[in-house]
Design a protein around this motif. Structure first.
Motif, PDB file in Angstrom:
ATOM      1  N   GLU A 111      10.644 -18.886 -11.014  1.00 23.46           N
ATOM      2  CA  GLU A 111       9.585 -18.176 -10.305  1.00 23.46           C
ATOM      3  C   GLU A 111       9.248 -18.889  -8.997  1.00 23.46           C
ATOM      4  O   GLU A 111       9.061 -18.269  -7.965  1.00 23.46           O
ATOM      5  CB  GLU A 111       8.340 -18.089 -11.191  1.00 23.46           C
ATOM      6  N   SER A 112       9.182 -20.226  -9.034  1.00 26.47           N
ATOM      7  CA  SER A 112       8.840 -21.027  -7.865  1.00 26.47           C
ATOM      8  C   SER A 112       9.909 -22.095  -7.643  1.00 26.47           C
ATOM      9  O   SER A 112      10.442 -22.639  -8.605  1.00 26.47           O
ATOM     10  CB  SER A 112       7.482 -21.709  -8.081  1.00 26.47           C
ATOM     11  N   THR A 113      10.171 -22.404  -6.384  1.00 26.40           N
ATOM     12  CA  THR A 113      11.154 -23.456  -6.089  1.00 26.40           C
ATOM     13  C   THR A 113      10.534 -24.843  -6.117  1.00 26.40           C
ATOM     14  O   THR A 113      11.242 -25.833  -6.023  1.00 26.40           O
ATOM     15  CB  THR A 113      11.819 -23.225  -4.726  1.00 26.40           C
ATOM     16  N   GLU A 114       9.209 -24.937  -6.226  1.00 33.29           N
ATOM     17  CA  GLU A 114       8.516 -26.221  -6.324  1.00 33.29           C
ATOM     18  C   GLU A 114       8.411 -26.624  -7.786  1.00 33.29           C
ATOM     19  O   GLU A 114       7.961 -25.842  -8.623  1.00 33.29           O
ATOM     20  CB  GLU A 114       7.116 -26.135  -5.717  1.00 33.29           C
ATOM     21  N   HIS A 115       8.830 -27.858  -8.075  1.00 32.80           N
ATOM     22  CA  HIS A 115       8.753 -28.370  -9.444  1.00 32.80           C
ATOM     23  C   HIS A 115       8.418 -29.852  -9.369  1.00 32.80           C
ATOM     24  O   HIS A 115       9.191 -30.625  -8.810  1.00 32.80           O
ATOM     25  CB  HIS A 115      10.084 -28.151 -10.171  1.00 32.80           C
ATOM     26  N   GLU A 116       7.253 -30.226  -9.902  1.00 31.74           N
ATOM     27  CA  GLU A 116       6.780 -31.601  -9.829  1.00 31.74           C
ATOM     28  C   GLU A 116       6.833 -32.049  -8.374  1.00 31.74           C
ATOM     29  O   GLU A 116       6.314 -31.362  -7.512  1.00 31.74           O
ATOM     30  CB  GLU A 116       7.596 -32.493 -10.766  1.00 31.74           C
ATOM     31  N   SER A 117       7.484 -33.146  -8.077  1.00 35.70           N
ATOM     32  CA  SER A 117       7.603 -33.595  -6.685  1.00 35.70           C
ATOM     33  C   SER A 117       8.932 -33.145  -6.076  1.00 35.70           C
ATOM     34  O   SER A 117       9.316 -33.617  -5.014  1.00 35.70           O
ATOM     35  CB  SER A 117       7.490 -35.123  -6.622  1.00 35.70           C
ATOM     36  N   HIS A 118       9.630 -32.240  -6.729  1.00 34.20           N
ATOM     37  CA  HIS A 118      10.950 -31.788  -6.277  1.00 34.20           C
ATOM     38  C   HIS A 118      10.880 -30.407  -5.642  1.00 34.20           C
ATOM     39  O   HIS A 118      10.069 -29.581  -6.015  1.00 34.20           O
ATOM     40  CB  HIS A 118      11.926 -31.709  -7.460  1.00 34.20           C
ATOM     41  N   ASP A 119      11.791 -30.174  -4.720  1.00 37.00           N
ATOM     42  CA  ASP A 119      12.007 -28.852  -4.146  1.00 37.00           C
ATOM     43  C   ASP A 119      13.388 -28.406  -4.598  1.00 37.00           C
ATOM     44  O   ASP A 119      14.401 -29.008  -4.225  1.00 37.00           O
ATOM     45  CB  ASP A 119      11.919 -28.907  -2.617  1.00 37.00           C
ATOM     46  N   LEU A 120      13.433 -27.376  -5.429  1.00 40.79           N
ATOM     47  CA  LEU A 120      14.706 -26.911  -5.972  1.00 40.79           C
ATOM     48  C   LEU A 120      15.579 -26.244  -4.913  1.00 40.79           C
ATOM     49  O   LEU A 120      16.774 -26.078  -5.126  1.00 40.79           O
ATOM     50  CB  LEU A 120      14.460 -25.947  -7.136  1.00 40.79           C
ATOM     51  N   GLY A 121      14.991 -25.845  -3.787  1.00 41.97           N
ATOM     52  CA  GLY A 121      15.766 -25.252  -2.706  1.00 41.97           C
ATOM     53  C   GLY A 121      15.919 -23.751  -2.814  1.00 41.97           C
ATOM     54  O   GLY A 121      15.892 -23.054  -1.825  1.00 41.97           O
ATOM     55  N   SER A 122      16.102 -23.244  -4.007  1.00 39.06           N
ATOM     56  CA  SER A 122      16.241 -21.805  -4.216  1.00 39.06           C
ATOM     57  C   SER A 122      15.787 -21.454  -5.626  1.00 39.06           C
ATOM     58  O   SER A 122      15.770 -22.320  -6.509  1.00 39.06           O
ATOM     59  CB  SER A 122      17.697 -21.358  -4.001  1.00 39.06           C
ATOM     60  N   SER A 123      15.446 -20.205  -5.812  1.00 42.14           N
ATOM     61  CA  SER A 123      15.078 -19.745  -7.159  1.00 42.14           C
ATOM     62  C   SER A 123      16.297 -19.694  -8.059  1.00 42.14           C
ATOM     63  O   SER A 123      16.193 -19.893  -9.266  1.00 42.14           O
ATOM     64  CB  SER A 123      14.432 -18.360  -7.092  1.00 42.14           C
TER      65      SER A 123
END
Length: 171
Positions: A111-123
């Motif tokens: 749902e979101s590309t933000e996870h904890e202190s990480h940026d997943l870059g894409s869904s």
């Protein structure tokens, strides 16, 4: 993690009290990430209905897995993901209890590309998994590690991992 484990135990007992075996199984998993986000995962599986390399020591088989994961914790807002993967399983021989190891590569949508202190870059993410456990009386209990990454399709590609205990039963 106590709330997640209580919820998982209650759902596992509910799933375990269901009727006779069928072509579909349900799995409930509870676990954490490296940064203390808790995860709850509910999935449906359908066995390949095939096995390869059968011998007196075991066989190779597998299943299709479709899952929903809820991510929640102190360091991040909640997140949701859907995933689908073929999973290969080597099941060791046994009369009542059969140990197994599993591995699979599939896809997931977050749902979101933000996870904890990480940026997943894409869904869109790839889902790699390794696990092991025990199968008995139409049920399974095991441990699983799942890694999510977009394989460099889009930057950044910080990725995420979950480590879970799971329970699987037919319904």
């Amino acid at each position: 993690m106590s709330n997640a484990l209580r919820t998982a135990a209650l759902l596992a007992l509910t799933l375990g009290a269901s009727g006779p075996a069928s072509a579909w199984d349900a799995t409930l998993a509870a676990g954490v990430t490296r940064e203390s986000t808790e995860v709850l995962r509910l999935a449906l599986q359908q066995d390949f209905q095939r096995s390869w390399w059968q011998s007196s020591s075991g066989r190779l088989t597998g299943y299709w897995d479709a899952g929903y994961t809820y991510w929640f914790g102190d360091k991040s807002a909640s997140n949701h993901s859907l995933s689908f993967a073929p999973v290969f399983v080597y099941e060791f021989a046994g009369e009542r209890v059969r140990p197994y190891v599993e591995a699979g590569i599939g896809v997931a949508l977050f749902e979101s590309t933000e996870h904890e202190s990480h940026d997943l870059g894409s869904s869109f993410q790839f889902e790699d998994r390794l696990g092991f456990g025990l199968r008995f009386a139409g049920q399974e209990i095991g441990v699983r590690a799942i890694h999510y990454s977009n394989a460099g399709i889009k930057q950044p590609n910080d990725g995420a991992e979950t480590y879970t205990l799971h329970y699987r039963t037919a319904f």
